[in-house]
Motif scaffolding. Structure first.
Motif, PDB file in Angstrom:
ATOM      1  N   GLU B  43      30.460 -41.592  -1.493  1.00 11.60           N
ATOM      2  CA  GLU B  43      30.334 -41.064  -0.140  1.00 11.60           C
ATOM      3  C   GLU B  43      31.679 -41.157   0.588  1.00 11.60           C
ATOM      4  O   GLU B  43      32.102 -40.226   1.279  1.00 11.60           O
ATOM      5  N   THR B  44      32.358 -42.290   0.410  1.00 12.49           N
ATOM      6  CA  THR B  44      33.653 -42.472   1.062  1.00 12.49           C
ATOM      7  C   THR B  44      34.641 -41.402   0.609  1.00 12.49           C
ATOM      8  O   THR B  44      35.367 -40.829   1.424  1.00 12.49           O
ATOM      9  N   ARG B  47      33.962 -38.181   2.138  1.00 12.90           N
ATOM     10  CA  ARG B  47      34.462 -38.193   3.523  1.00 12.90           C
ATOM     11  C   ARG B  47      35.961 -38.017   3.553  1.00 12.90           C
ATOM     12  O   ARG B  47      36.494 -37.407   4.481  1.00 12.90           O
ATOM     13  N   VAL B  51      37.566 -35.319   5.863  1.00  8.96           N
ATOM     14  CA  VAL B  51      38.468 -35.689   6.959  1.00  8.96           C
ATOM     15  C   VAL B  51      39.890 -35.191   6.692  1.00  8.96           C
ATOM     16  O   VAL B  51      40.576 -34.769   7.629  1.00  8.96           O
ATOM     17  N   CYS B 232      36.297 -28.660   4.120  1.00 10.91           N
ATOM     18  CA  CYS B 232      35.067 -29.129   4.753  1.00 10.91           C
ATOM     19  C   CYS B 232      33.855 -28.509   4.056  1.00 10.91           C
ATOM     20  O   CYS B 232      32.831 -29.169   3.872  1.00 10.91           O
ATOM     21  N   MET B 239      28.452 -33.517  -0.468  1.00 14.07           N
ATOM     22  CA  MET B 239      27.513 -34.378   0.246  1.00 14.07           C
ATOM     23  C   MET B 239      26.080 -34.057  -0.170  1.00 14.07           C
ATOM     24  O   MET B 239      25.276 -34.954  -0.427  1.00 14.07           O
ATOM     25  N   LEU B 255      27.697 -36.377  12.173  1.00  9.94           N
ATOM     26  CA  LEU B 255      28.801 -36.172  11.226  1.00  9.94           C
ATOM     27  C   LEU B 255      30.092 -35.860  11.986  1.00  9.94           C
ATOM     28  O   LEU B 255      31.168 -36.384  11.650  1.00  9.94           O
ATOM     29  N   MET B 259      33.480 -38.093  11.655  1.00 15.52           N
ATOM     30  CA  MET B 259      34.774 -37.539  11.244  1.00 15.52           C
ATOM     31  C   MET B 259      35.839 -37.786  12.304  1.00 15.52           C
ATOM     32  O   MET B 259      36.971 -38.154  11.999  1.00 15.52           O
ATOM     33  N   VAL B 278      39.456 -43.167   7.060  1.00 21.19           N
ATOM     34  CA  VAL B 278      38.195 -43.025   6.332  1.00 21.19           C
ATOM     35  C   VAL B 278      37.847 -44.330   5.626  1.00 21.19           C
ATOM     36  O   VAL B 278      36.703 -44.805   5.708  1.00 21.19           O
ATOM     37  N   SER B 282      34.639 -46.349   6.796  1.00 20.49           N
ATOM     38  CA  SER B 282      33.547 -46.356   5.816  1.00 20.49           C
ATOM     39  C   SER B 282      33.139 -47.770   5.446  1.00 20.49           C
ATOM     40  O   SER B 282      31.953 -48.081   5.335  1.00 20.49           O
TER      41      SER B 282
END
Lengths: 302, 349
Positions: B43-44, B47, B51, B232, B239, B255, B259, B278, B282
């Protein structure tokens, strides 16, 4: 039928205009786009009921007679706004408008989740002044009493505000600050007083919107300020950032357009009304990027 | 080697250092072998993709966009449309056109197409929105986000409406995330060093001076907006394939907030700031989520109320803005000293 639409447009546009004023006032004096305004509204809504996470809402302040309730709620809104100014925005006085905007967004998230922790996430039914829902016959149209009250209240608020801004010393200082903050300070306008005053007014306007919303919808939901805030933003941009009459005019215009769309669009397209509305706004901005009533200070001077 | 050349060479080490940092992060998590930690790592890294994509626009132009979560939303749904089993689609999404309903693509081309669709959408909307001045453009991106959310929540035959779309192939491991994050970092570094990136940063520093030097602000903003939306879109697709379930509200205000928080905490002025932000946020979020679920300290059970995670992250954001307004890295990049890169050869002025 058509008269009914006019009343709908006036009452919806009036709420939008009041919300847009709350945002334009603060933008005028400190170039802050206040993303927490929607949460100010939600906070004022929840101030009516006793804090608990139960599904059933127990009226606290909301049970008081209107003569006590209305001033008290306006004071709650103003108090929250002034407190945010003192704790968050005053230390940030010298940062860029972008950083201010981001800070207000963060503040909004904090307030919303604080409400979530205290009151729980489920929407609650609350009935404020249920007797106002009864329809009245007026000029051949069936109009709910509430709608007439809302229109009157909006006109009253706008008139009071206009008198205050035009006639009183604070109002004069506020307009001067909105025109050119640096110059106003040089001429002896006290920055802290003007900014705190603008926040207090803005918070009271948020509380006004909250009262109308609760009386109309009969629910309290932590997310309820968000949609109105978005429309209010759009109104301030369309009206010209920093122009108070522009914000009011654009608020009424958006209300009228959205009622018209609701009436004109075919049934299947109605859920997308807001999407049409936002698309229309982007079109308007393409034609007039500076907004309808651009203020003289909107352009950067070199 | 001149000093300029040495500096230029040294700036190439930034993306390499960042990728090395992320690789070390994945290896460290891998060493624990814990499944929930592995998920958090994946997940990180997603992101990071999101980001860094966001930073390509916001960092270089200095314009905050609230609309990038909408690109993630579009990306996630495009990937779902292309990869879900046809039987599933006829059940959940009966309104899809025939050729989409029959499609059953491999996940990689689907992710690329997700990014491309998001980029095309950005090109079209950016052409309108980016003509506005900075703050007004930010508000217009917010309207764009709300517009996409309204459409996605109501266009039930094609998007499933507010009910979730389920059954996405869950292929995203930390290594897949690392791959895309690295691509995003390399592209962001290349864009930042390109003529367009430099021109855009010039408009960020001084709009009037930049336009007096003949820089077309609108064109460079639009280019950055489009590239940034691509990542994105990809991030959104990843995701969806991490959790296996997508929903329009998963790509809305929370979200956007996350961000923004990551970018602000790390520092919007540099690519390294975006990546470090991030990682820091996170890890903090993971810790807070565990506290919300409850931990046992000795004999006492202790849990934070739900929602306190957002409150604390929001407060952290405000504190960063007040006390260190440029973020943790304050606009600097992780970089090897120019003297090391140039080797023993003396730099001449």
């Amino acid at each position: 039928m058509t008269l009914q639409l006019v009343f709908d447009a006036l009452s919806l546009g009036g709420i939008y205009a009041i919300a847009a004023l709350g945002i334009a006032l603060i933008f005028g004096v400190m170039k802050l786009v206040n993303f927490a305004h929607g949460q100010f509204i939600a906070f004022a809504v929840f101030a009516l009921i006793v804090p608990s996470t139960d599904a059933v809402a127990v009226m606290g302040l909301g049970a008081a007679p209107a003569l006590v309730l209305v001033p008290a709620l306006l004071a709650v809104g103003a108090g929250l706004a002034v407190a945010s100014e003192y704790l968050v925005f005053r230390p940030l006085r010298n940062v860029s408008p972008v950083a201010l905007m981001v800070a207000s967004f963060a503040l909004g998230v904090v307030i919303q989740n604080a409400l979530l922790v205290i009151y729980g996430g489920r929407p609650k039914a609350i009935s404020l002044w249920p007797e106002l829902g009864k329809p009245v016959r007026l000029l051949g149209a069936e109009v709910p009493m509430l709608q007439i009250m809302v229109i009157c209240a909006v006109l009253l608020v706008l008139a009071l505000l206009a008198i205050m801004l035009k006639r009183s010393r604070v109002g004069l200082e506020m307009r001067a600050a909105a025109e050119d903050f640096g110059m106003a300070r040089l001429l002896g306008v006290r920055a802290n007083a003007v900014i705190a005053g603008a926040f207090a007014l803005s918070g009271a306007l948020a509380a006004t919107v909250a009262l109308v919303l609760v009386a109309q919808t009969g629910v309290a939901d932590v997310r309820m300020g968000g949609q109105i805030m978005l429309i209010a933003f759009i109104a301030t941009v369309v009206g010209g950032m920093g122009s108070l009459p522009g914000a009011v005019a654009a608020g009424f215009a958006i209300g009228a357009v959205s009622v018209a769309l609701q009436a004109v669009l075919p049934i299947e397209a109605r859920p997308f009304r807001d999407a049409f509305l936002y698309g229309l706004v982007i079109l308007v901005l393409l034609l007039r990027p500076q907004g309808l009533f651009a203020s003289a200070s909107a352009k950067p001077r070199v | 080697m001149t000093e300029h050349q040495a500096r230029k060479l040294a700036s190439l080490t930034t993306p390499l250092l960042l990728i090395a940092l992320l690789t070390a992060f994945v290896l460290l998590i891998d060493a624990f072998g814990d499944r929930s930690l592995g998920r958090m790592a994946a997940e990180t890294l997603i992101r990071v993709t999101l980001v860094v994509g966001f930073w390509i626009f916001a960092g270089n132009s200095g314009v905050i966009s609230f609309g990038h979560a909408a690109f993630a939303c579009v990306g996630a749904y495009v990937s779902a449309w292309m990869t879900l089993k046809p039987a599933m689609k006829s059940l959940l999404l009966p309104g899809l056109p025939d050729w989409v309903a029959q499609a059953e693509w491999h996940v990689l081309p689907a992710a690329v197409v997700a990014g491309v669709m998001a980029a095309l959408l950005a090109l079209a909307t950016g052409a309108a929105i980016l003509r506005l001045s900075g703050i007004a453009a930010s508000i217009a991106t917010f309207a764009f986000l709300a517009m996409v959310n309204t459409i996605w929540a109501n266009w039930t035959p094609v998007t499933g409406g507010t009910s979730s779309v389920v059954g996405l192939a869950r292929y995203v491991t930390p290594w897949v995330g690392l791959g895309w994050a690295s691509v995003a970092i390399v592209v962001a570094a290349i864009y930042g060093a390109s003529a367009s990136g430099l021109a855009l940063r010039a408009t960020r520093e001084d709009e009037v001076a930049a336009s007096a030097s003949g820089i077309d602000r609108y064109r460079h903003r639009l280019a950055a907006f489009t590239v940034s939306a691509f990542f994105c879109g990809v991030g959104g697709a990843l995701m969806g394939h991490l959790i296996g379930v997508i929903n329009p509200d998963g790509f809305y205000l929370s979200l956007t907030f996350l961000m923004l928080a990551m970018l602000v905490v790390g520092g919007i002025g540099s690519l390294s700031g975006a990546v470090v932000g991030v990682l820091v946020v996170s890890i903090a979020v993971e810790g807070l989520v565990r506290l919300e679920k409850g931990v046992t300290l000795g004999a006492t059970q202790f849990a934070l109320p739900a929602g306190s995670q957002e409150i604390l992250i929001g407060l952290a954001m405000i504190f960063v803005l007040i006390f260190r307004s440029a973020g943790l890295l304050a606009g600097r990049d992780l970089i090897l000293p120019a003297a090391w890169v140039a080797g023993r050869a003396k730099t001449t002025k």
